[in-house]
Design an enzyme around this catalytic site. Structure first.
Site, PDB file in Angstrom:
ATOM      1  N   HIS A 164     -43.033 -12.164   6.721  1.00 15.71           N
ATOM      2  CA  HIS A 164     -43.641 -12.407   5.417  1.00 15.71           C
ATOM      3  C   HIS A 164     -44.277 -11.181   4.757  1.00 15.71           C
ATOM      4  O   HIS A 164     -44.572 -11.208   3.565  1.00 15.71           O
ATOM      5  CB  HIS A 164     -44.706 -13.500   5.562  1.00 15.71           C
ATOM      6  CG  HIS A 164     -44.802 -14.403   4.371  1.00 15.71           C
ATOM      7  ND1 HIS A 164     -44.625 -13.963   3.068  1.00 15.71           N
ATOM      8  CD2 HIS A 164     -45.054 -15.721   4.267  1.00 15.71           C
ATOM      9  CE1 HIS A 164     -44.775 -14.981   2.237  1.00 15.71           C
ATOM     10  NE2 HIS A 164     -45.030 -16.053   2.920  1.00 15.71           N
TER      11      HIS A 164
ATOM     12  N   TYR B 262     -55.666 -24.485   0.272  1.00 14.83           N
ATOM     13  CA  TYR B 262     -54.976 -23.316  -0.286  1.00 14.83           C
ATOM     14  C   TYR B 262     -53.601 -23.767  -0.763  1.00 14.83           C
ATOM     15  O   TYR B 262     -52.871 -24.409  -0.018  1.00 14.83           O
ATOM     16  CB  TYR B 262     -54.826 -22.298   0.845  1.00 14.83           C
ATOM     17  CG  TYR B 262     -54.095 -21.012   0.521  1.00 14.83           C
ATOM     18  CD1 TYR B 262     -54.807 -19.828   0.330  1.00 14.83           C
ATOM     19  CD2 TYR B 262     -52.709 -20.956   0.450  1.00 14.83           C
ATOM     20  CE1 TYR B 262     -54.151 -18.632   0.075  1.00 14.83           C
ATOM     21  CE2 TYR B 262     -52.048 -19.775   0.183  1.00 14.83           C
ATOM     22  CZ  TYR B 262     -52.765 -18.612  -0.005  1.00 14.83           C
ATOM     23  OH  TYR B 262     -52.117 -17.430  -0.263  1.00 14.83           O
TER      24      TYR B 262
ATOM     25  N   SER C   3     -50.262 -21.902  -2.492  1.00 16.27           N
ATOM     26  CA  SER C   3     -49.728 -20.599  -2.862  1.00 16.27           C
ATOM     27  C   SER C   3     -49.014 -20.690  -4.203  1.00 16.27           C
ATOM     28  O   SER C   3     -48.342 -21.675  -4.485  1.00 16.27           O
ATOM     29  CB  SER C   3     -48.749 -20.170  -1.773  1.00 16.27           C
ATOM     30  OG  SER C   3     -48.220 -18.929  -2.104  1.00 16.27           O
TER      31      SER C   3
ATOM     32  N   THR D 299     -48.900 -13.064  -4.808  1.00 13.61           N
ATOM     33  CA  THR D 299     -49.233 -14.481  -4.941  1.00 13.61           C
ATOM     34  C   THR D 299     -50.683 -14.593  -5.398  1.00 13.61           C
ATOM     35  O   THR D 299     -51.453 -13.646  -5.280  1.00 13.61           O
ATOM     36  CB  THR D 299     -49.090 -15.223  -3.594  1.00 13.61           C
ATOM     37  OG1 THR D 299     -49.920 -14.574  -2.629  1.00 13.61           O
ATOM     38  CG2 THR D 299     -47.652 -15.254  -3.114  1.00 13.61           C
TER      39      THR D 299
END
Length: 632
Positions: free
Chosen positions: A350, A464, A466, A477
């Protein structure tokens, strides 16, 4: 000319507009006003804190706004002005990923699985793997030669997804081209991450990893039973080899009947990063530099698994999310994984990039293998005449490496055994119906996640979601904070028996939730969230002195960033499943999809703190309750 030397075979797309045409004129990621960030941050804390805590947080924010915040903001604006080629988030965000020492699988690497082909003969492992390789190379070549269609968000596709749009915007000089697209209500997206899709690996180093990229390599690395193989897939002129040549190489590997590797080095990529850095240095000292170089520079890794998954969805999710680690290389920018019975999917690292680039590759490849597969089931029998040049890559393993590998196989297995994995698909409604009812499908999903947790625990927690800021140059992001006062109010109303509200009152509350969620989403997409801004201000304060501003000393700041519900969507009709692990040990990782007629989620958690199976049951109940209310 050989059949496969045609432009039609070599390229997936030949775009009229060059791939990176809009890149120079993309707008810069805005830095929010300090006052706005503080106000948004306080709003996000409101549903999570009691009165006393809220007062304390509020006073910390006021102090920050009056004192240190101003100086930090000034430094940030100055630094941003000095680096017009990038965004204020780009470097600190890379650093955050590369400095983190946690192992990559589960913690960071997400996965995506393709829906199966309509003709099962194309899901035979060899056929599927060959077509995935060829389509990936066609995508790669289009990207490399700047003829892949630029990634554009079309507000009004009927106006802008047209030949006229392409003819007009390609004639506008690059440094103004974004404005031309904007007149058509089309928003070109940042494509700076795409170059790291291929030939890229995250290499472990002590304290901070590096991203390695070798644009010249023309080979793939294939893993099967923990063994490594390599072969070239393009010739000296960068032409993709014929389907039969590629298939013959894969067939040779599938027919290699050596038992599974006793020393599967791939499992080391699941280690804590400093441990892996040390183990890797030792591998290099014992003569494995060349083979590691071969893996690191490969276009990508193709993984051929020996297990049959069948219809077991839990097994599918586990295989693509983590497996037993012995036939994986988690450091690669992405690996294509094909199971014995022909499921295909990817697991990706990632740090180099976000979902936007990966999803574009994923969708384009899927469309290509489905509409025009280049290798066909009836050609398998004709492969014996093909010359094959497959190199076996053999690590030399001494007793020290052997014992690290053995230990990690055991430790990794213990770790993945602690992980709960579950999923749910709700067939009763999807995007179409939400729109008819006047609610945002994403807001409905997020409300369901809040309600499910409330059903189980009777409280709201830090959440959270994204959101991509790819509409800006080097945007990454932003966080949407979907736990709001509005969601909390309706969770209380729907779970506490003593509160008797009519269905129409509840429906009005859901519509309020949706409105509030839409505002937050719009702010985040426009680079006006508060999370990244505070994150960077905190980084600057750490560099400028030992004293932490009170806003960052406040326990509420750490609590908000301890995301119990971590959610992310990669919605696309070609995704069968996708997900990731919890980001904190006592949290849930929720990968979700919103399709026209259904909603789905893959949920993970660790044993002992929270239970994904119970959560999925509560989620099903939450969807049903919301659905009932909306249908009044």
């Amino acid at each position: 000319m050989a059949l496969y030397d045609t432009i039609e075979y070599q390229y997936m797309q030949i775009s009229k507009i060059p791939t990176l045409h809009f890149q120079p004129s993309l707008p810069r990621l805005p830095i929010p006003k300090l006052e706005d960030t503080c106000k948004r941050y306080l709003n996000a804390q409101k549903p999570l804190l009691n009165n006393e805590e809220l007062q304390n947080t509020s006073s910390c924010i006021s102090k920050f706004l009056a004192n240190e915040g101003q100086g930090l903001q000034k430094l940030l604006l100055q630094n941003n002005a000095e680096n017009p080629h990038t965004s204020y988030i780009s470097e600190p965000w890379f650093e955050m990923y590369l400095q983190d020492r946690k192992p990559l699988p589960i913690n960071y690497n997400p996965f995506l699985v393709f829906i199966p082909e309509s003709d099962p003969k194309y899901d035979v492992q060899l056929v599927k793997a060959t077509n995935l390789v060829i389509s990936s190379l066609r995508f790669f070549k289009s990207l490399k030669n700047n003829v892949l269609e630029p990634e554009i968000f079309h507000m009004k596709p009927e106006k802008s997804d047209t030949q006229l749009f392409r003819n007009v915007t390609r004639l506008i000089p690059s440094r103004f081209s974004w404005y031309g697209a904007y007149l058509f209500k089309a928003f070109p997206l940042d494509m700076s991450q795409y170059k790291n899709l291929f030939n890229t690996t995250r290499i472990p180093e002590l304290e901070k990893d590096i991203i390695f990229h070798d644009p010249l390599a023309k080979h793939l690395v294939i893993m099967r039973r923990g063994h490594f193989y390599a072969f070239d897939v393009m010739d000296a002129n960068d032409s993709i080899y014929s389907p039969k040549k590629i298939a013959a190489c894969l067939k040779t590997i599938l027919e290699d009947n050596r038992p599974p590797n006793k020393h599967p080095v791939g499992v080391l990529t699941s280690l804590e990063r400093n441990q892996w850095a040390r183990a890797r240095s030792h591998l290099i000292e014992t003569g494995n530099q060349e083979i590691l170089q071969k893996i690191d520079s490969a276009l990508f890794v193709m993984i051929l698994d020996d297990e049959v998954i069948g219809t077991d969805q839990h097994k599918l999710i586990r295989k693509y999310l983590h497996s037993d680690g012995t036939n994986r290389w988690f450091d690669k920018s992405f690996s294509v994984i094909v199971s014995k019975d022909g499921y295909g999917g990817i697991n990706f690292e990632h740090s180099w990039g976000d979902g936007v680039a990966v999803l574009r590759y994923f969708q384009d490849v899927k469309a290509d293998i489905s509409k025009k597969p280049r290798f066909h089931p009836n050609e398998v029998d004709e492969l014996s005449n093909e010359s094959v040049n497959v190199e076996r890559l053999q690590f030399s393993i001494d007793t020290k490496s052997e014992s690290i590998i053995n230990q990690q196989i055991t430790d990794y297995q213990e770790w993945v055994n602690r992980l709960y994995v579950d999923f749910m698909i709700y067939e009763e409604f999807g995007k179409d119906q939400c729109k008819k009812l006047g609610v945002s499908p994403d807001a409905v999903m997020q409300l369901a996640f809040q309600l499910a947790l409330y059903i189980l625990e009777g409280k709201s927690v830090s959440t959270y979601e994204s959101c991509s800021t790819a509409a800006y140059k080097h945007g990454r992001t932003e966080t949407i904070r979907p736990c709001t006062l509005e969601t909390k109010a309706i969770c209380v109303a729907m779970t506490q028996k003593q509160i008797e509200l009519s269905k129409s009152e509840l429906k009005r509350m859901i519509l309020d939730c949706s409105k509030a969620h839409n505002v937050l989403t719009k702010e985040a997409v426009m680079g006006q969230g508060f999370d990244r801004h505070l994150f960077v201000l905190k980084k600057i304060s750490e560099k400028s002195g030992p004293v932490k501003p009170t806003i960052f000393q406040d326990p509420a700041y750490d609590a908000l960033n301890h995301n119990i519900l971590s959610t992310s969507t990669l919605s696309s009709p070609v995704v069968m499943a996708g997900g990731f692990g919890p980001v904190v040990s006592d949290g849930y990782g929720i990968g979700y999809m919103i399709q026209d007629k259904r909603l789905g989620a893959v949920v993970t958690s660790y044993n002992g703190s929270r239970n994904a199976n119970q959560y999925v049951q509560a989620l099903a109940h939450a969807f049903k309750s919301i659905h009932d209310v909306l249908h009044t």
